[in-house]
Scaffold this motif. Structure first.
Motif, PDB file in Angstrom:
ATOM      1  N   VAL A  58     -11.635  -8.279  -6.090  1.00 31.25           N
ATOM      2  CA  VAL A  58     -11.271  -8.200  -4.673  1.00 31.25           C
ATOM      3  C   VAL A  58     -12.497  -8.232  -3.753  1.00 31.25           C
ATOM      4  O   VAL A  58     -12.365  -8.045  -2.547  1.00 31.25           O
ATOM      5  CB  VAL A  58     -10.393  -6.949  -4.391  1.00 31.25           C
TER       6      VAL A  58
ATOM      7  N   ASN B  99      -4.674   1.511   2.727  1.00 34.54           N
ATOM      8  CA  ASN B  99      -5.583   0.430   2.320  1.00 34.54           C
ATOM      9  C   ASN B  99      -5.054  -0.903   2.839  1.00 34.54           C
ATOM     10  O   ASN B  99      -4.028  -0.953   3.509  1.00 34.54           O
ATOM     11  CB  ASN B  99      -5.764   0.413   0.796  1.00 34.54           C
ATOM     12  N   HIS B 100      -5.749  -1.991   2.503  1.00 34.85           N
ATOM     13  CA  HIS B 100      -5.451  -3.293   3.119  1.00 34.85           C
ATOM     14  C   HIS B 100      -4.393  -4.115   2.383  1.00 34.85           C
ATOM     15  O   HIS B 100      -4.222  -5.291   2.670  1.00 34.85           O
ATOM     16  CB  HIS B 100      -6.740  -4.132   3.209  1.00 34.85           C
ATOM     17  N   SER B 101      -3.684  -3.540   1.430  1.00 30.43           N
ATOM     18  CA  SER B 101      -2.682  -4.347   0.713  1.00 30.43           C
ATOM     19  C   SER B 101      -1.580  -4.795   1.674  1.00 30.43           C
ATOM     20  O   SER B 101      -1.005  -3.985   2.411  1.00 30.43           O
ATOM     21  CB  SER B 101      -2.077  -3.517  -0.429  1.00 30.43           C
ATOM     22  N   SER B 102      -1.275  -6.100   1.611  1.00 27.42           N
ATOM     23  CA  SER B 102      -0.237  -6.665   2.493  1.00 27.42           C
ATOM     24  C   SER B 102       1.114  -6.719   1.795  1.00 27.42           C
ATOM     25  O   SER B 102       2.135  -6.953   2.429  1.00 27.42           O
ATOM     26  CB  SER B 102      -0.637  -8.104   2.852  1.00 27.42           C
TER      27      SER B 102
ATOM     28  N   ASN C  34      -5.041 -15.961  -4.486  1.00 27.31           N
ATOM     29  CA  ASN C  34      -5.621 -14.989  -5.416  1.00 27.31           C
ATOM     30  C   ASN C  34      -5.968 -15.704  -6.728  1.00 27.31           C
ATOM     31  O   ASN C  34      -5.500 -16.822  -6.989  1.00 27.31           O
ATOM     32  CB  ASN C  34      -4.639 -13.837  -5.681  1.00 27.31           C
TER      33      ASN C  34
ATOM     34  N   ALA D 278      -7.754  -3.825  -9.460  1.00 28.59           N
ATOM     35  CA  ALA D 278      -8.470  -4.390  -8.309  1.00 28.59           C
ATOM     36  C   ALA D 278      -9.916  -3.927  -8.426  1.00 28.59           C
ATOM     37  O   ALA D 278     -10.202  -2.738  -8.264  1.00 28.59           O
ATOM     38  CB  ALA D 278      -7.845  -3.884  -7.019  1.00 28.59           C
TER      39      ALA D 278
ATOM     40  N   PRO E 223       0.844  -1.209   0.000  1.00 27.69           N
ATOM     41  CA  PRO E 223       0.000   0.000   0.000  1.00 27.69           C
ATOM     42  C   PRO E 223       0.877   1.255   0.000  1.00 27.69           C
ATOM     43  O   PRO E 223       2.093   1.158   0.087  1.00 27.69           O
ATOM     44  CB  PRO E 223      -0.706  -0.123   1.358  1.00 27.69           C
TER      45      PRO E 223
ATOM     46  N   CYS F  43       1.979  -3.601  -9.144  1.00 26.64           N
ATOM     47  CA  CYS F  43       1.085  -4.393  -8.292  1.00 26.64           C
ATOM     48  C   CYS F  43       0.672  -3.614  -7.041  1.00 26.64           C
ATOM     49  O   CYS F  43      -0.216  -4.024  -6.303  1.00 26.64           O
ATOM     50  CB  CYS F  43       1.783  -5.697  -7.912  1.00 26.64           C
TER      51      CYS F  43
ATOM     52  N   ALA G   1      -1.006  -1.126  -4.420  1.00 27.87           N
ATOM     53  CA  ALA G   1      -2.311  -0.473  -4.266  1.00 27.87           C
ATOM     54  C   ALA G   1      -2.015   0.965  -3.862  1.00 27.87           C
ATOM     55  O   ALA G   1      -1.898   1.288  -2.675  1.00 27.87           O
ATOM     56  CB  ALA G   1      -3.138  -1.195  -3.211  1.00 27.87           C
TER      57      ALA G   1
ATOM     58  N   PHE H 186      -6.938  -8.594  -1.580  1.00 26.70           N
ATOM     59  CA  PHE H 186      -6.193  -7.900  -0.520  1.00 26.70           C
ATOM     60  C   PHE H 186      -5.940  -8.789   0.690  1.00 26.70           C
ATOM     61  O   PHE H 186      -6.856  -9.455   1.191  1.00 26.70           O
ATOM     62  CB  PHE H 186      -6.978  -6.668  -0.041  1.00 26.70           C
ATOM     63  N   ASN H 187      -4.699  -8.777   1.148  1.00 29.25           N
ATOM     64  CA  ASN H 187      -4.316  -9.370   2.434  1.00 29.25           C
ATOM     65  C   ASN H 187      -4.735 -10.831   2.609  1.00 29.25           C
ATOM     66  O   ASN H 187      -5.082 -11.243   3.715  1.00 29.25           O
ATOM     67  CB  ASN H 187      -4.893  -8.511   3.577  1.00 29.25           C
TER      68      ASN H 187
END
Ligand code: PMT
Length: 403
Positions: free
Chosen positions: A354, A212-215, A366, A328, A199, A276, A278, A361-362
């Motif tokens: 997503v 945001n929730h991107s890990s 996927n 996404a 993120p 890639c 977010a 996300f996270n």
């Protein structure tokens, strides 16, 4: 690439480095390989067949003249069964025997009786490695298309320092994986790949931010896959708690503007750009110097648009890398993904839905659909590491077609 069901005979010979073999077997099994271990008498002085049987999940073969073994899977069957024979550690004695074409134990006999490729990972004292006879044997084997993996350098068990150490289990496993790479992937060897991941954080004041929730898991998996396939990888990462994949160059950033500046600086020296991350589309227009106090019942944060990293790199007129975007989406995935493909003038876009639980996300898994101007390709639900490998292979196919 399907590593599942690829069959490997791991030949272990008598050297102190044999203690690394259970780790090699475990890692290969985790990747889906089917392993049969063959041990020489010398190997059994350093590590027990029972240990190798336990980690490989298969009986260990150690004798040419064993009626029980010959009744189940004999030496000829083992020689035919293998897709690849890896000898690690390989002593100078076994190397000499294979070079001479001897069949004086099970392992050397299998090497004579097989049509499978053979890879040898030497491990021995540095002086024995340097010896003219060993060097001559290795040279001969190379000319017969036997792969020689390593050896590494460093301090040896005997106290000497020099070349002759068995490669680390991770390096051997990587070489096994590379051996099974499909053709297009092998052409990653001279490519520079730039990846953004994770993120971004857009500061409101010194203690608060919008994110945001991107890990980072998807982007880091792509970086690892591209590296394992032989590319030189630069990874620009937002704030995540992941360790850097081995031999990947990492640049840490926090905000979209920082990511933008770093990516634009790096892009011209890279062949492929995979976006890639977010990236926050907007940031607060004013960042308070001091922590904002909660004096009022409501609060308004005015936002301004961030620069679009992917669009700006794709618009480069000189030294433009092949551009792969991500999309996404939570609805109308194809329509929105194709819209981004066209608007940002991308070569390829990988869309993920997503809104589906357990992916995006996270999550560890996927699923992606790749879109390009006149086609599409599904990469079904898989863990992000496996998916990343498939994605990189697809990207490289398109990159090669575009050259
Ligand atoms: O990190 P994980 O938890 O593993 O999750 C993975 C993921 C869901 C974040 C990843 O698979 C993904 O979809 N990444 C892109 C997320 C995104 O921001 O998508 P988008 O549709 O908003 O953006 C489109 C593309 O433009 C993306 O390639 C994005 O990196 C890029 N972009 C967007 C805005 C901006 N200012 N600059 C950009 O480069």
């Amino acid at each position: 690439m399907a590593l599942q069901n690829k069959k490997i005979v791991l030949g272990i010979t008598g050297g102190i480095a044999a203690y690394k073999c259970p780790e090699i077997v475990r890692r290969l099994k985790d990747l889906g390989f089917d392993i049969r271990v063959v041990m020489t008498n010398g190997a059994k002085e350093f590590i027990t067949p029972l240990t190798l049987q336990a980690v490989s999940g298969n009986p260990v073969s150690d004798s040419l003249l064993d009626p029980a073994a010959e009744a189940s899977m004999g030496h000829i069957e083992l020689a035919k069964w293998a897709d690849l024979i890896v000898i690690a550690p390989a002593t100078c004695n076994t190397i000499a025997a294979i070079n001479a074409g001897l069949a004086n134990d099970l392992l050397t006999t299998i090497c004579l009786a097989t049509a499978a490729p053979i890879a040898i990972a030497p491990a021995m004292n540095q002086q024995m490695y340097k010896a003219a006879a060993t060097q001559e044997n290795l040279k001969n084997l190379t000319q017969r298309s036997v792969a020689i993996w390593g050896p590494g350098s460093g301090e040896q068990a005997c106290g000497d320092v020099g070349k002759g150490r068995l490669l680390d289990p991770a390096e051997i496993v990587e070489l096994v994986q590379q051996h099974f790479m499909p053709e297009p992937a092998q052409s990653l060897l001279n490519l520079n790949i730039l990846i953004t991941a994770g993120p971004t954080r857009e500061a409101i004041d010194p203690v608060r931010y919008i994110s945001n929730h991107s890990s980072g898991k998807m982007g880091f998996s792509i970086a690892q896959a591209a590296k394992q396939l032989g590319a030189k990888v630069t990874l620009i990462s937002g704030p995540v708690s992941l360790s850097t994949p081995q031999d990947v160059e990492r640049i840490n950033v926090t905000s979209a503007s920082e990511m933008h500046d770093n990516a634009l600086k790096q892009a011209p020296s890279h062949d492929i750009f995979i976006a890639c991350a977010a990236v926050a589309d907007y940031r607060p227009s004013n960042v308070s110097d001091q922590k904002i106090k909660k004096n009022d019942d409501d609060m308004t944060v005015t936002m301004i648009k961030n620069p679009d990293i992917l669009a700006d790199i794709s618009a480069l007129t000189e030294q433009r890398p092949f551009c792969v975007g991500f999309a996404a989406e939570t609805q109308d995935v194809e329509v929105y993904a194709r819209g981004k493909l066209a608007r940002k003038k991308l070569d390829l876009i990988a869309a993920n839905n997503v809104s589906v639980a357990g992916q995006g996300f996270n999550s560890d898994d996927n699923a992606l659909t790749l879109y390009w101007k006149d086609g599409q390709h599904e990469l079904p639900l898989a863990n992000k590491q496996e998916l990343a490998k498939q994605l990189v292979v697809e990207i490289i196919k398109h990159y090669n077609q575009a050259q």
